[in-house]
Every structure is written in structure tokens, then in C-alpha cells.
Design a protein around this motif. Structure first.
Motif, PDB file in Angstrom:
ATOM      1  N   ARG A   9       0.862  -1.188   0.000  1.00 28.88           N
ATOM      2  CA  ARG A   9       0.000   0.000   0.000  1.00 28.88           C
ATOM      3  C   ARG A   9       0.893   1.231   0.000  1.00 28.88           C
ATOM      4  O   ARG A   9       1.736   1.409   0.890  1.00 28.88           O
ATOM      5  CB  ARG A   9      -0.872  -0.022   1.262  1.00 28.88           C
ATOM      6  N   VAL A  10       0.692   2.085  -1.001  1.00 30.80           N
ATOM      7  CA  VAL A  10       1.513   3.304  -1.119  1.00 30.80           C
ATOM      8  C   VAL A  10       0.608   4.486  -1.477  1.00 30.80           C
ATOM      9  O   VAL A  10      -0.523   4.297  -1.897  1.00 30.80           O
ATOM     10  CB  VAL A  10       2.595   3.158  -2.226  1.00 30.80           C
ATOM     11  N   VAL A  11       1.144   5.686  -1.339  1.00 33.40           N
ATOM     12  CA  VAL A  11       0.403   6.872  -1.785  1.00 33.40           C
ATOM     13  C   VAL A  11       0.213   6.757  -3.294  1.00 33.40           C
ATOM     14  O   VAL A  11       1.149   6.442  -4.024  1.00 33.40           O
ATOM     15  CB  VAL A  11       1.167   8.164  -1.437  1.00 33.40           C
ATOM     16  N   ASP A  12      -1.012   6.994  -3.770  1.00 38.80           N
ATOM     17  CA  ASP A  12      -1.323   6.828  -5.179  1.00 38.80           C
ATOM     18  C   ASP A  12      -0.382   7.652  -6.068  1.00 38.80           C
ATOM     19  O   ASP A  12      -0.006   8.764  -5.721  1.00 38.80           O
ATOM     20  CB  ASP A  12      -2.771   7.257  -5.427  1.00 38.80           C
ATOM     21  N   VAL A  31      -5.142  11.141   2.202  1.00 36.20           N
ATOM     22  CA  VAL A  31      -4.512  11.036   0.886  1.00 36.20           C
ATOM     23  C   VAL A  31      -4.887   9.701   0.247  1.00 36.20           C
ATOM     24  O   VAL A  31      -4.971   8.682   0.932  1.00 36.20           O
ATOM     25  CB  VAL A  31      -2.983  11.149   1.044  1.00 36.20           C
ATOM     26  N   LYS A  32      -5.101   9.719  -1.053  1.00 37.28           N
ATOM     27  CA  LYS A  32      -5.481   8.482  -1.713  1.00 37.28           C
ATOM     28  C   LYS A  32      -4.323   7.481  -1.701  1.00 37.28           C
ATOM     29  O   LYS A  32      -3.200   7.795  -2.075  1.00 37.28           O
ATOM     30  CB  LYS A  32      -5.876   8.750  -3.162  1.00 37.28           C
ATOM     31  N   MET A  33      -4.618   6.261  -1.255  1.00 34.92           N
ATOM     32  CA  MET A  33      -3.616   5.203  -1.223  1.00 34.92           C
ATOM     33  C   MET A  33      -4.013   4.135  -2.242  1.00 34.92           C
ATOM     34  O   MET A  33      -5.194   3.920  -2.483  1.00 34.92           O
ATOM     35  CB  MET A  33      -3.563   4.577   0.171  1.00 34.92           C
ATOM     36  N   SER A  34      -3.024   3.484  -2.812  1.00 38.58           N
ATOM     37  CA  SER A  34      -3.307   2.448  -3.807  1.00 38.58           C
ATOM     38  C   SER A  34      -2.278   1.348  -3.717  1.00 38.58           C
ATOM     39  O   SER A  34      -1.297   1.465  -2.993  1.00 38.58           O
ATOM     40  CB  SER A  34      -3.212   2.993  -5.231  1.00 38.58           C
ATOM     41  N   ILE A 120       6.896   2.590  -5.056  1.00 34.29           N
ATOM     42  CA  ILE A 120       7.100   3.988  -5.447  1.00 34.29           C
ATOM     43  C   ILE A 120       7.162   4.934  -4.254  1.00 34.29           C
ATOM     44  O   ILE A 120       7.366   6.121  -4.420  1.00 34.29           O
ATOM     45  CB  ILE A 120       6.009   4.473  -6.441  1.00 34.29           C
ATOM     46  N   ASP A 121       6.960   4.431  -3.045  1.00 38.23           N
ATOM     47  CA  ASP A 121       7.072   5.357  -1.905  1.00 38.23           C
ATOM     48  C   ASP A 121       8.508   5.528  -1.439  1.00 38.23           C
ATOM     49  O   ASP A 121       8.959   6.612  -1.158  1.00 38.23           O
ATOM     50  CB  ASP A 121       6.157   4.923  -0.744  1.00 38.23           C
TER      51      ASP A 121
END
Ligand SMILES: Cc1cc2nc3c(=O)[nH]c(=O)nc-3n(C[C@H](O)[C@H](O)[C@H](O)COP(=O)(O)OP(=O)(O)OC[C@H]3O[C@@H](n4cnc5c(N)ncnc54)[C@H](O)[C@@H]3O)c2cc1C
Ligand code: SF4
Lengths: 249, 550
Positions: A9-12, A31-34, A120-121
């Protein structure tokens, strides 16, 4: 044959990251997480291998707090058969992550562990390699094509000089790159079905893993703002300015 | 084409305050009455809240009714309004504080809360899901589906994976039919299906045209020294002239952040006016700048509001479906508050559906019970009391109209025995460009004021690039042949996201360019285009802004 896929799970990726005022990290409230986009590609690949009749079960795994189950549900809605949630509120660094995955691999005995090449975080790009090392399995990183033939996987990787194809014996760790595939759109009925699929919850103690951070984050700061540029009329002018600034001789 | 379908009892379009309150109330009532109910909510944003933009000062009335224990349940409604300042700005440098007794009553805010409505919606969605509602973010309702007898039978979700030229890409996924006994349309202001339904079922017969405003909002992280959690600031006057309605707001939220924005009525007449630039320069007034200096802008977005009030509320029921919230137009223009009325009308729709179910089958029925419930509710009382507020400003300008509003609201409590009407739709108000002076806007300073592109960047907007443009021109020639010579093509300025540009092609000929990927779904173009030539349709699901705490 089972495939274990890691899902983080990371920030979108669409969200403009804001660094917290005190420099202690990145703001995530509201913040949207994806799912990490590379992991989505890994899930897709696992499903394609299964759909090609080369695997029987796809198991999605995540490590983190309770809310991470949202990302497992996404993996289940894409088509994963079941999911494992290793629940912890601790910060998980790559080495701990690799240890957890190793413990899970010992338990589930998959033939392939498919991971994103990096999240990507934090852009660490370490977990797959560490897992390969810990479990003494062959590793093929940055896959842009994966072909399963019996007990081996042929993995094509994009390297500086072109394409390289490795043949690795299974079980193996494979990390995936951006161009491997286009993840599918999730269908509405599958989202509903995913809510009813099982998620097994484990603790670090269940897996006998201790959190042992080996890296300390000292400070997080936003990249320096770019100064407004200037327009030059010609190459000559550009050269003159670069010389003036001492950037070329 | 054969499409897959799913059946529900109720399908709700839009996970805003109206749609989610309807969903929650439906489940509460179903449980109370021992009814099995399948309810789904479909939301075009990539997640619930991603497309929600509000001020917001929330009047907790409807929330108290829906979840009397919202505090214990941990609703993100925490910051009580502690101060309420209104300034009349007289110029870039000056403003005077309006004494409390001079402020029209509806603008008072005691007992209200400063919230991020996006977060309130996320919380409402959790409540709804825990009661069994299926929520599908990332999917659009692209079309209304009709039965042979003309009644609504549900909606079609948008196709995914269609290329710009209309061809199917790899992974193409055709839309699905979501069928329901009743479909609740809760798309918010200028819903694109709501607009069609009002036409199809003549829901706007005998009511005034809807009136709109464009709200542009930013969130700033400010110096903790300057932050006064709970303080609400409103401004009237500058930078607008006496004939252009609008005003600014600045709310001190939690975490040393302020939400601020500017709303401009879309009946403005000068085609050179740029709502975006008005909003930017408004921040230069010391009454606003004092809070922002040294701070950092963290978010940007824009959304239209409807402000026609009571006179513009359409019929709400039609065979097979209902309109609620701002899709119908329940915002109280005097307060610029629509969250509580959106929630309440969603709840009324739920009541109307459950009561009708108990009395028999509701499939494709017209539940005019909702229209009755609305007329008997506090929403109607509230809109009735403030019905002359907006028209007074239209008729007399903001100064004299404002004074009337004060008398009307503070002395007569909205009970004056007449109702003013405003029958000119907003797209007909523009004067020819040649007759109007172009305002001179200051250049962005990069500290308090910014350009459009860097602003849109902070809305985290994204649309899949290779897809058909979701801003449809009925006649592609109108922008250049008609709007440009007459109005200097106002789309270049009213769009707060820089979607529309007039650019010269290789031969130096003017071209109308649409940068659809930047669209923040505010709906202004659909409203203000003088030729009514632009139709906003749903892009691929999940596209659009990704607002965090708006
Ligand atoms: C700048 C600004 C400031 C405001 N300040 C305040 C304030 O302080 N207090 C207050 O009470 N009110 C305020 N309002 C008004 C308030 O925000 C609205 O009244 C309220 O949001 C209306 O709720 P709704 O549920 O009807 O619609 P919305 O909040 O607009 O929600 C509609 C939802 O439906 C989705 N949707 C739309 N069409 C489709 C489709 N076809 N398919 C799928 N999904 C769709 C949208 O993405 C959205 O999530 C403000 C508004 C603005 C713009
Ligand atoms: S294109 Fe239309 S809907 Fe989109 S941001 Fe611009 S004005 Fe708003």
C-alpha cells in the motif's frame, strides 16, 4: 503450482506528495492510497500465468496495518485466489520485509514469488534481491517478459545494452518492471466477490520474525523549487550564458 | 450489444453527501423494517472523496438526524466554529470589518463545524459499507437506461479501455448495466445525467432556470503563529464590482491549515472576466494575505455550485428514479451551504423509497412522495426563507441588494409576502466583448498568486491519455466562428483548469484546443458556454482530480 505475489500500500501515483512540516515524513492523512503500480503488474502476471494453465493458485500477500487489506481486496478483485495479511503497525524496511516473505514462502511453498521491482514510496528496490539471498533461490529482476516452461522460468530483462534473457530454475524470485504487462480493469461483480474471499491474518510472531530496522530516516524534505527559466533565442546565446555561469569552458 | 448486468433494489449515482446519506438511511430503515435491501453506490472518482470539493462549514443538522452518535462513532467533524468575521473589501489594500449586527442572519455560523467534506464522505462511505452497501469508486454512470414504457431502469457504467479514436484497446472492458427498482441521482451540481432527466421528464416545467456559481478553492499550510483554529472569515466586495456577485471564504481547519476560496456567480456579464485570476488577486488583500504570508499552498480545485434556491428546484421524482442534493439544486445560496440540504434530501429519498416499498412494488414507479416530503421538511422552510436573497443581489447589485437581504433576513425573517424571480439563464448574460473592458490582472508572484497550470498540478488530476475527449462540442465550429469574435471565446478564461485554449495552427489560423486531461470536473463550461455548445460527459472511470482533504 502456487505463486506468491507481494502487494504494498503506497500513496497513489497521481497524488502530489506533501512533506510534513516537521520533516518527519510524507503526509498521508486523507490522501489516496493504492497498490504499488509495480505490484499491480506482478499480480497481473501471476494471473496470466495461472490463466495459461501454468499455475493453480495465486496468493496475494501484504505487510502492514489493517487498512492494507484494501489493497488485498483489489488483488482479490483482479483474480487472486486468496490473500494473506501480515498485520503490523511497525515500519517495515526491505530486510524485514524479505524475512517475512521468506517465512511465508517456507510455509506456503510457492514455486514463484513475484514482486514489484520497487515500491514507489521509498524506491528501495531491495526486497526481491534480499529474499533471493535469504532463501537461496535464483532471482530474476526487472522482468519485461516471463515464460514458464516446466520447472524453469525464462525471464527477459531490459538492460543498458538491450535485452537479456535468463533461465532460472524454480522455485525462484522474480521482480517485475513497468513494461511487462498492462494490468486489467477490475469488473464490478469481481469486486463484490472479492469481499467474500478469505483473507488470512498473521502476526510477525506467528512467522517468527522480529522487526529490526537497520536504516534510520533522518529527515524528509521536498525537492528544492525550480527557479523560473529563461528563454534563449539561439544556440550562440545559450553557449554565451553557459560560459558566463562557468558551466562550460 | 449484449451487456452484462447486475440487479439491485436501489442504485445511487454519486458518493457525495447526498448519495451516501441516502445509502445510510436506506440501510437503517431497511433494518428497522426488516427488509432485505441491495443497494449500490457508483462514484466516478478514483475513491470516495476524490471528487468532493466543498468549503466547508458544515451545519450538523442532517448529520445529527442520520447519526445522532456521530461524535462517538469518530466522524471527522472536530473543529467548531469559534469566530466569524465578515469583511467588506473596498480595494486591493483595504477592507472593513462588518459589525456582527449588520450581517444577514443566514451567514452566522454558531454551532457549525469546519470540515473537509471529502473526509466526511469517506467516513459516511465506511458507515454505509458496514451496513452492507456496495460502493464502487472508479466507475462512472455514463448513461441512463430506460424500460420500454419510458421509465428509468438503471444506469450503464462507462466502457473502460476505449482509445481516443473510439477503437477498443487491449483489456477493453465494456460497461455494465446496473438495474434497480429505483435509481437515485446524486451527481451534485450540474449532474450530466440529471440534466438529461430534467429534459426527458420535463422536471423543470414552471420553475426558474437554475443559477450557478463557480467556486475555486485552495488549501494552505500556514505559519502556526497565524493560525486560529475555528476562525471563519468571509469577504464581500473587491475584487468584484457591484454588478458581479461573489465572495471569498477562509476557514482555519485543523493541523495549521486553512481552506480558502472564492465563489463567483456565473451570471457575470463581462466575457473578459477570469474567475481564476479574480480568486488569485483576491488573496493579495491584506485581510487574506495576513494569514497566507510565509505559508505554502498544498491543494487546488474548483467546482460549480447551484444557487437558484427554492425558485429553481425541479420536480424530484419521475418513473423509476429520484433527484437529490445539488443534482436537483438544494444549496442555500444565502449561506452558500448545501451539504446539510444534500444530506437531508438524500435521507428523504431513502424514506420515500422504504415507505413505498412497504406499500407495494416500487419498480419504475414515480415516487412523488419525495416531492411531498421535501415540501414538508426544514429544507423547504430554509430555502423559502432565503428565496429573495439571490434575486435581490441580481436586481440591485451587491450593496443595495445586500441591504435588502439584511432587512429581509434579520427583520422580516424571510417572511415578506412576495417572491422575486430571475429568469435569465447564466449562459445568456454575457455582453459582447467589444462593449466590455478587460480587467488587468497582476502577474502571478509565485508566493501568493499562481498561474493555472501550477494550480491544476495541485489538484492531482489525471485522465488516461488515450481516450475519447469527454468535453463534447455539438458544433465544432462555434468556438472559433461565433464565440471568438463575439465574446473572445470566454472558455479560455472561465475554465479554472486551462482546458480550453485558442491557439494558432501552422498557417496562423485560430484553432480551438481542448486539453481534456486537465479537467477538474467543475462543470462550468457546460453551464456558461454562451452557445450551450459544450456538453460535459463522463470520462473513463477513475479519471479527474484526486482531491485529498477538500
Ligand atoms: C467552493 C465551495 C464551497 C462550499 N462551501 C460550503 C460550505 O461551507 N458549507 C456547505 O454546507 N456547503 C458548501 N458548498 C456546497 C456543497 O459542497 C454542496 O452543496 C454539496 O457538495 C452537494 O452534495 P451532493 O452530494 O449533492 O453533490 P457532490 O458533493 O457534488 O457529490 C456528487 C458526487 O457524485 C459523483 N458523480 C457525479 N456524476 C457522476 C456520474 N455520472 N457517475 C458517477 N459518479 C458521479 C461525483 O464525483 C461526486 O463524488 C460549497 C461548494 C463549493 C464548490
Ligand atoms: S473543462 Fe469544463 S468541467 Fe472541466 S475544468 Fe474546465 S470548465 Fe470545468
Amino acid at each position: 503450482m502456487k505463486i506468491l505475489v507481494g502487494v504494498k500500500r503506497v500513496v497513489d501515483y497521481n497524488v502530489r506528495i506533501q512533506v510534513k512540516a516537521d520533516g518527519s515524513g510524507v503526509a498521508t492523512d486523507g490522501v489516496k492510497m493504492s497498490m504499488n503500480p509495480f505490484d499491480e503488474i506482478a499480480v497481473e502476471e501471476a494471473l496470466r500465468i495461472k490463466e495459461a494453465g501454468k499455475a493453480d493458485e495465486v496468493i496475494a500477500v501484504t505487510i502492514g496495518p489493517k487498512v492494507c487489506q484494501e489493497q488485498l481486496r483489489t488483488a482479490l478483485a483482479m483474480g487472486a485466489d486468496r490473500a494473506i495479511h501480515v498485520e503490523t503497525d511497525d515500519e517495515i524496511q526491505p530486510l524485514t520485509g524479505a524475512r517475512i516473505l521468506k517465512a511465508l514462502a517456507d510455509k506456503e511453498e510457492p514455486k514463484i514469488v513475484l514482486l514489484g521491482k520497487q515500491a514507489i514510496d521509498d524506491d528501495n528496490n531491495q526486497t526481491a534481491q534480499m529474499l533471493g539471498g535469504l532463501s537461496h533461490w535464483p532471482q530474476a529482476t526487472f522482468a519485461s517478459e516471463v515464460v514458464i516452461e516446466g520447472d524453469t522460468a525464462l525471464v527477459t530483462r531490459e538492460i543498458d545494452s538491450g535485452l537479456e534473457t535468463l533461465s532460472v530454475d524454480l522455485p525462484a524470485v522474480i521482480s517485475v518492471d513497468l513494461r511487462l504487462n498492462e494490468p486489467r480493469y477490475v469488473k464490478l461483480p469481481n469486486i463484490m466477490k472479492a469481499k467474500r474471499k478469505p483473507i488470512e491474518t498473521l502476526t510477525l510472531a506467528d512467522l517468527n520474525v522480529e522487526v529490526a530496522p537497520s536504516v534510520t530516516v533522518l529527515k524528509t524534505s521536498a525537492p528544492a523549487k525550480r527557479e523560473a527559466g529563461i528563454k534563449v533565442e539561439s544556440v550562440e546565446e545559450l553557449v554565451i550564458i553557459l560560459k558566463e555561469k562557468g558551466l562550460i569552458e | 450489444m449484449e451487456r452484462e448486468s447486475m440487479e439491485f433494489d436501489v442504485v445511487i449515482v454519486g458518493a457525495g453527501p447526498a448519495g451516501l446519506s441516502a445509502a445510510c438511511k436506506l440501510m437503517q430503515l431497511a433494518e428497522e423494517k426488516n427488509q432485505e435491501l441491495m443497494v449500490c453506490v457508483i462514484e466516478k472518482g478514483s475513491e470516495v472523496g476524490a471528487h468532493i470539493l466543498s468549503g466547508a462549514v458544515l451545519e450538523p443538522t442532517a448529520m445529527n438526524e442520520l447519526f445522532p452518535d456521530w461524535k462517538d462513532k469518530g466522524a471527522p467533524i472536530k473543529t467548531q466554529v469559534k469566530g466569524d468575521d465578515v469583511y467588506y473589501l473596498t480595494g486591493e489594500e483595504k477592507g472593513i470589518k462588518t459589525p456582527n449586527f449588520l450581517i444577514p442572519k443566514p451567514m452566522h455560523n454558531e454551532g457549525n463545524y469546519i470540515v473537509s467534506m471529502a473526509n466526511v464522505c469517506r467516513w459516511l462511505a465506511e458507515q454505509a459499507e458496514s451496513m452492507g452497501v456496495e460502493i464502487f469508486p472508479g466507475f462512472t454512470a455514463s448513461e441512463v437506461l430506460f424500460n420500454d414504457d419510458g421509465s428509468v431502469k438503471g444506469i450503464l457504467t462507462g466502457d473502460m479501455g476505449v482509445a481516443e479514436d473510439g477503437s477498443e484497446k487491449d483489456g477493453y472492458m465494456p460497461g455494465m448495466e446496473l438495474l434497480a427498482k429505483q435509481t437515485i441521482f446524486a451527481e451534485g451540481c450540474r449532474g450530466h445525467l440529471g440534466k438529461q432527466l430534467m429534459d426527458t421528464f420535463n422536471l423543470r416545467d414552471n420553475v426558474d432556470p437554475q443559477h450557478y456559481g463557480l467556486g475555486i478553492k485552495e488549501i494552505w499550510a500556514i505559519d502556526p503563529e497565524k493560525h486560529q483554529e475555528g476562525l471563519v472569515v468571509h469577504t464581500a466586495g473587491w475584487p468584484l464590482d457591484n454588478h458581479t456577485e461573489g465572495g471569498g471564504f477562509l476557514y482555519h481547519m485543523e493541523n495549521n491549515q486553512v481552506a480558502l476560496g472564492f465563489i463567483i456567480a456565473l451570471n457575470y456579464t463581462n466575457p473578459h472576466l477570469s474567475p481564476f485570476d479574480e480568486m488569485q488577486r483576491w488573496k493579495l488583500n491584506p485581510k487574506i494575505a495576513q494569514f497566507l504570508e510565509g505559508g505554502e499552498r498544498v491543494a487546488y480545485g474548483a467546482r460549480a455550485v447551484n444557487k437558484g434556491g427554492m425558485q429553481s428546484v425541479p420536480k424530484l421524482s419521475f418513473p423509476g428514479g429520484l433527484l437529490v442534493g445539488c443534482d436537483a439544486g438544494f444549496l442555500n445560496g444565502a449561506k452558500i451551504k448545501g451539504n446539510h440540504t444534500a444530506m437531508k434530501t438524500g435521507m428523504l429519498a431513502a424514506e420515500a423509497i422504504i415507505e413505498s416499498i412497504l406499500a407495494g412494488d416500487v419498480s419504475s414507479k414515480e415516487l412523488s412522495l419525495l416531492d411531498e416530503k421535501y415540501k414538508a421538511s426544514w429544507v423547504f422552510d430554509e430555502l423559502h426563507k432565503t428565496r429573495n436573497f439571490g434575486p435581490a443581489l441580481h436586481k440591485f447589485g451587491t450593496l443595495i441588494g445586500g441591504s435588502f437581504a439584511w432587512l429581509d433576513q434579520n427583520i422580516f425573517a424571510g417572511k415578506l409576502p412576495f417572491t422575486w424571480h430571475n429568469t435569465t439563464p447564466d449562459h445568456e448574460t454575457l455582453k459582447p466583448a467589444a462593449q466590455c473592458e478587460a480587467p488587468v490582472y497582476p502577474k502571478p508572484d509565485g508566493k501568493l498568486t499562481f498561474d493555472k497550470l501550477s494550480s491544476v498540478f495541485l489538484s492531482s488530476t489525471n485522465h488516461e491519455e488515450d481516450q475519447p475527449c469527454h468535453l463534447k462540442l455539438a458544433d465544432p465550429l462555434i468556438p472559433i466562428n461565433q464565440n471568438l469574435p463575439l465574446y473572445d471565446e470566454p472558455a479560455q478564461r472561465y475554465c479554472p483548469a486551462g482546458v480550453y485554449e485558442v491557439v494558432a495552427d501552422e498557417n496562423g489560423k485560430d484553432q480551438f484546443q481542448i486539453n481534456g486531461q486537465n479537467c477538474v470536473h467543475c462543470k462550468t463550461c457546460d453551464i456558461k458556454d454562451p452557445a450551450q455548445n459544450i456538453t460535459w460527459v463522463t470520462p473513463e472511470g477513475g479519471g479527474g482530480p484526486n482531491y485529498s482533504n477538500m
